[in-house]
Design a protein around this motif. Sequence first.
Motif, mmCIF file in Angstrom:
data_model
loop_
_atom_site.group_PDB
_atom_site.id
_atom_site.type_symbol
_atom_site.label_atom_id
_atom_site.label_comp_id
_atom_site.label_asym_id
_atom_site.label_seq_id
_atom_site.Cartn_x
_atom_site.Cartn_y
_atom_site.Cartn_z
ATOM 1 N N ASN A 1 -23.768 -18.233 -4.211
ATOM 2 C CA ASN A 1 -22.278 -18.485 -4.111
ATOM 3 C C ASN A 1 -22.128 -19.850 -4.703
ATOM 4 O O ASN A 1 -22.659 -20.788 -4.215
ATOM 5 N N ILE B 1 -18.889 -15.183 11.729
ATOM 6 C CA ILE B 1 -20.088 -15.526 11.193
ATOM 7 C C ILE B 1 -21.169 -14.828 11.956
ATOM 8 O O ILE B 1 -22.288 -14.383 11.489
ATOM 9 N N GLN C 1 -26.966 -12.909 1.391
ATOM 10 C CA GLN C 1 -25.514 -13.353 1.567
ATOM 11 C C GLN C 1 -25.406 -14.591 1.594
ATOM 12 O O GLN C 1 -26.145 -15.272 2.462
ATOM 13 N N VAL D 1 -22.891 -17.955 2.162
ATOM 14 C CA VAL D 1 -21.514 -18.359 2.617
ATOM 15 C C VAL D 1 -21.551 -19.930 2.509
ATOM 16 O O VAL D 1 -22.054 -20.540 3.125
ATOM 17 N N ILE E 1 -25.947 -19.742 5.529
ATOM 18 C CA ILE E 1 -24.462 -20.231 5.501
ATOM 19 C C ILE E 1 -24.780 -22.078 5.280
ATOM 20 O O ILE E 1 -25.680 -22.685 5.584
ATOM 21 N N THR F 1 -28.395 -14.144 6.050
ATOM 22 C CA THR F 1 -27.315 -14.835 5.624
ATOM 23 C C THR F 1 -27.722 -16.071 5.458
ATOM 24 O O THR F 1 -28.249 -16.971 6.427
#
Length: 108
Positions: A2, A15, A52, A54, A24, A22
């Motif tokens: 991202n 979250i 993923q 974020v 973060i 994931t």
Amino acid sequence: MNRRFATAEPSRSQIDSLPGPTLIEFGAPWCGYCLAAQPLLETALAAYPKLQHVKIEDGPGRRLGRSFRVKLWPTLIFMAQGQEVARLVRPTTADEIVQALRHFPSQF
């Protein structure tokens, strides 16, 4: 990977309920340390296209960063099934990120 920081932060419960591995990333689009980390992240995450990722824009009054006790940017929090498995603050090499990615369950 991202490339854009979310300006509206999700809740901590959102979250914590994310399924699977994931990453973060807390930081800010104008932060020099955050900008320097982007090529490192791109290199490290190239081998993890399904991860993923974020990106959360952090700053004064932002509760999510405080709930994770973020003090410096970028802070990378590696989570699996809602649990923190590793953390990096201001990584300086892609290898540091790759090492942290190894904390994810082996099926990833």
